[in-house]
Design a protein around this motif. Structure first.
Motif, PDB file in Angstrom:
ATOM      1  N   THR A 249       0.826  -1.206   0.000  1.00  0.00           N
ATOM      2  CA  THR A 249       0.000   0.000   0.000  1.00  0.00           C
ATOM      3  C   THR A 249       0.858   1.253   0.000  1.00  0.00           C
ATOM      4  O   THR A 249       2.060   1.202   0.273  1.00  0.00           O
ATOM      5  N   THR A 250       0.218   2.374  -0.297  1.00  0.00           N
ATOM      6  CA  THR A 250       0.903   3.664  -0.268  1.00  0.00           C
ATOM      7  C   THR A 250       0.852   4.294   1.113  1.00  0.00           C
ATOM      8  O   THR A 250       1.801   4.931   1.555  1.00  0.00           O
ATOM      9  N   PHE A 251      -0.269   4.093   1.805  1.00  0.00           N
ATOM     10  CA  PHE A 251      -0.469   4.737   3.108  1.00  0.00           C
ATOM     11  C   PHE A 251      -0.663   3.685   4.192  1.00  0.00           C
ATOM     12  O   PHE A 251      -1.519   2.816   4.084  1.00  0.00           O
ATOM     13  N   GLU A 252       0.107   3.799   5.276  1.00  0.00           N
ATOM     14  CA  GLU A 252       0.072   2.782   6.320  1.00  0.00           C
ATOM     15  C   GLU A 252      -1.191   2.826   7.177  1.00  0.00           C
ATOM     16  O   GLU A 252      -1.533   1.847   7.842  1.00  0.00           O
TER      17      GLU A 252
ATOM     18  N   TYR B 294      -8.334   0.349   3.987  1.00  0.00           N
ATOM     19  CA  TYR B 294      -8.252  -0.838   3.133  1.00  0.00           C
ATOM     20  C   TYR B 294      -7.225  -1.836   3.684  1.00  0.00           C
ATOM     21  O   TYR B 294      -7.421  -3.046   3.595  1.00  0.00           O
ATOM     22  N   VAL B 295      -6.142  -1.320   4.222  1.00  0.00           N
ATOM     23  CA  VAL B 295      -5.107  -2.192   4.777  1.00  0.00           C
ATOM     24  C   VAL B 295      -5.662  -2.973   5.965  1.00  0.00           C
ATOM     25  O   VAL B 295      -5.488  -4.195   6.060  1.00  0.00           O
ATOM     26  N   TYR B 296      -6.344  -2.282   6.847  1.00  0.00           N
ATOM     27  CA  TYR B 296      -6.903  -2.959   8.019  1.00  0.00           C
ATOM     28  C   TYR B 296      -7.946  -3.990   7.601  1.00  0.00           C
ATOM     29  O   TYR B 296      -7.998  -5.091   8.153  1.00  0.00           O
ATOM     30  N   ASP B 297      -8.755  -3.641   6.611  1.00  0.00           N
ATOM     31  CA  ASP B 297      -9.759  -4.591   6.121  1.00  0.00           C
ATOM     32  C   ASP B 297      -9.089  -5.837   5.543  1.00  0.00           C
ATOM     33  O   ASP B 297      -9.569  -6.958   5.738  1.00  0.00           O
TER      34      ASP B 297
ATOM     35  N   ARG C  21      -7.925  -8.003   8.334  1.00  0.00           N
ATOM     36  CA  ARG C  21      -9.056  -8.665   8.988  1.00  0.00           C
ATOM     37  C   ARG C  21      -9.518  -9.903   8.215  1.00  0.00           C
ATOM     38  O   ARG C  21      -9.970 -10.875   8.821  1.00  0.00           O
ATOM     39  N   VAL C  22      -9.409  -9.866   6.894  1.00  0.00           N
ATOM     40  CA  VAL C  22      -9.892 -11.015   6.113  1.00  0.00           C
ATOM     41  C   VAL C  22      -8.808 -12.059   5.873  1.00  0.00           C
ATOM     42  O   VAL C  22      -9.065 -13.075   5.234  1.00  0.00           O
ATOM     43  N   GLY C  23      -7.590 -11.814   6.357  1.00  0.00           N
ATOM     44  CA  GLY C  23      -6.602 -12.881   6.269  1.00  0.00           C
ATOM     45  C   GLY C  23      -5.192 -12.531   5.853  1.00  0.00           C
ATOM     46  O   GLY C  23      -4.327 -13.401   5.827  1.00  0.00           O
ATOM     47  N   ALA C  24      -4.920 -11.276   5.510  1.00  0.00           N
ATOM     48  CA  ALA C  24      -3.544 -10.911   5.157  1.00  0.00           C
ATOM     49  C   ALA C  24      -2.648 -11.031   6.390  1.00  0.00           C
ATOM     50  O   ALA C  24      -3.075 -10.769   7.516  1.00  0.00           O
ATOM     51  N   ALA C  25      -1.412 -11.435   6.174  1.00  0.00           N
ATOM     52  CA  ALA C  25      -0.482 -11.645   7.282  1.00  0.00           C
ATOM     53  C   ALA C  25       0.230 -10.369   7.704  1.00  0.00           C
ATOM     54  O   ALA C  25       0.853 -10.322   8.768  1.00  0.00           O
ATOM     55  N   GLY C  26       0.173  -9.339   6.872  1.00  0.00           N
ATOM     56  CA  GLY C  26       0.847  -8.091   7.185  1.00  0.00           C
ATOM     57  C   GLY C  26       0.744  -7.143   6.012  1.00  0.00           C
ATOM     58  O   GLY C  26       0.079  -7.433   5.019  1.00  0.00           O
ATOM     59  N   PHE C  27       1.408  -6.000   6.133  1.00  0.00           N
ATOM     60  CA  PHE C  27       1.387  -5.056   5.026  1.00  0.00           C
ATOM     61  C   PHE C  27       2.756  -4.421   4.862  1.00  0.00           C
ATOM     62  O   PHE C  27       3.593  -4.432   5.769  1.00  0.00           O
ATOM     63  N   LEU C  28       2.961  -3.867   3.685  1.00  0.00           N
ATOM     64  CA  LEU C  28       4.249  -3.280   3.332  1.00  0.00           C
ATOM     65  C   LEU C  28       3.992  -2.006   2.544  1.00  0.00           C
ATOM     66  O   LEU C  28       3.118  -1.978   1.672  1.00  0.00           O
TER      67      LEU C  28
END
Length: 206
Positions: A72-75, A79-82, A85-92
């Motif tokens: 994502t562009t913004f931490e 959308y990142v939190y959603d 919640r549905v199964g992503a292990a993390g974000f970058l």
């Protein structure tokens, strides 16, 4: 351009192999089901199907889904939190340095710790329900005292080995406790367990 840069960075690592790429969310789902990668870097916003829906489809339809990291562009993006919640292990973040990208892929592949626990706490504080949705979550009362301790330490981003040292127990014991925490919370991984802890009010972000 972003996909090309990611591919070049990852393919240069001797222990990593890029097995596919996709331009849309629908294509991503198809490619992942065919290639069966261990880790997926999933853009949050894509044509046809966005990264949230694509993540949800993969997690819910595959018996052994890959570890998904949303890009994502913004931490602080909802959308990142959603996606988490549905199964992503993390974000970058897309602006992350090359070494951080590689380290993130290796970390989620091991699934021994959280990716950016402080950022996850911030997302939960800003976008989570903080106890409103799952205020009476029954799993909270089923945790043993030691499992509760382990979950709190998981939320800080400690690895199993670090938790073992903190609690002065063996690493195998911590691994058993982590597995029990996941089963009790109904989570598929550490990230989901920690989100459940925040949203139930078991842990207060901040």
């Amino acid at each position: 351009m972003v996909r090309t840069a990611l591919r070049v960075i990852l393919a240069a690592e001797p222990d990593l192999e890029v097995v596919g790429e996709a331009a849309t969310g629908a294509e991503a789902v198809s490619v992942v089901r065919e290639a069966r990668p261990d880790v997926v870097l999933m853009d949050v916003r894509m044509p046809e199907i966005d990264g949230i829906r694509a993540t949800e489809q993969l997690v819910s339809s595959m018996p052994e889904p890959p570890r998904i990291v949303v890009v994502t562009t913004f931490e602080n993006d909802q959308y990142v939190y959603d996606a988490l919640r549905v199964g992503a292990a993390g974000f970058l973040l897309k602006r992350a340095a090359a070494e951080d990208l590689v380290a993130a892929v290796r970390l989620v592949a091991r699934s021994d710790s959280l990716l950016y626990p402080a950022a996850l706490r911030g997302l939960a504080a800003e976008h989570g329900t903080r106890g409103q949705a799952d205020q009476a979550a029954p799993w909270v009362t089923r945790l043993t005292e030691r499992e509760a301790d382990v979950l709190r330490l998981m939320a800080t981003g400690l690895t199993n080995a670090e938790i073992a040292r903190r609690l002065e127990v063996g690493a195998a014991t911590v691994k058993t406790h982590v597995a029990s925490v996941l089963a009790t919370t109904g989570a598929r991984d550490r990230t989901q367990a920690v989100i459940a802890a925040y949203e139930s009010g078991f842990i207060t972000p901040g």
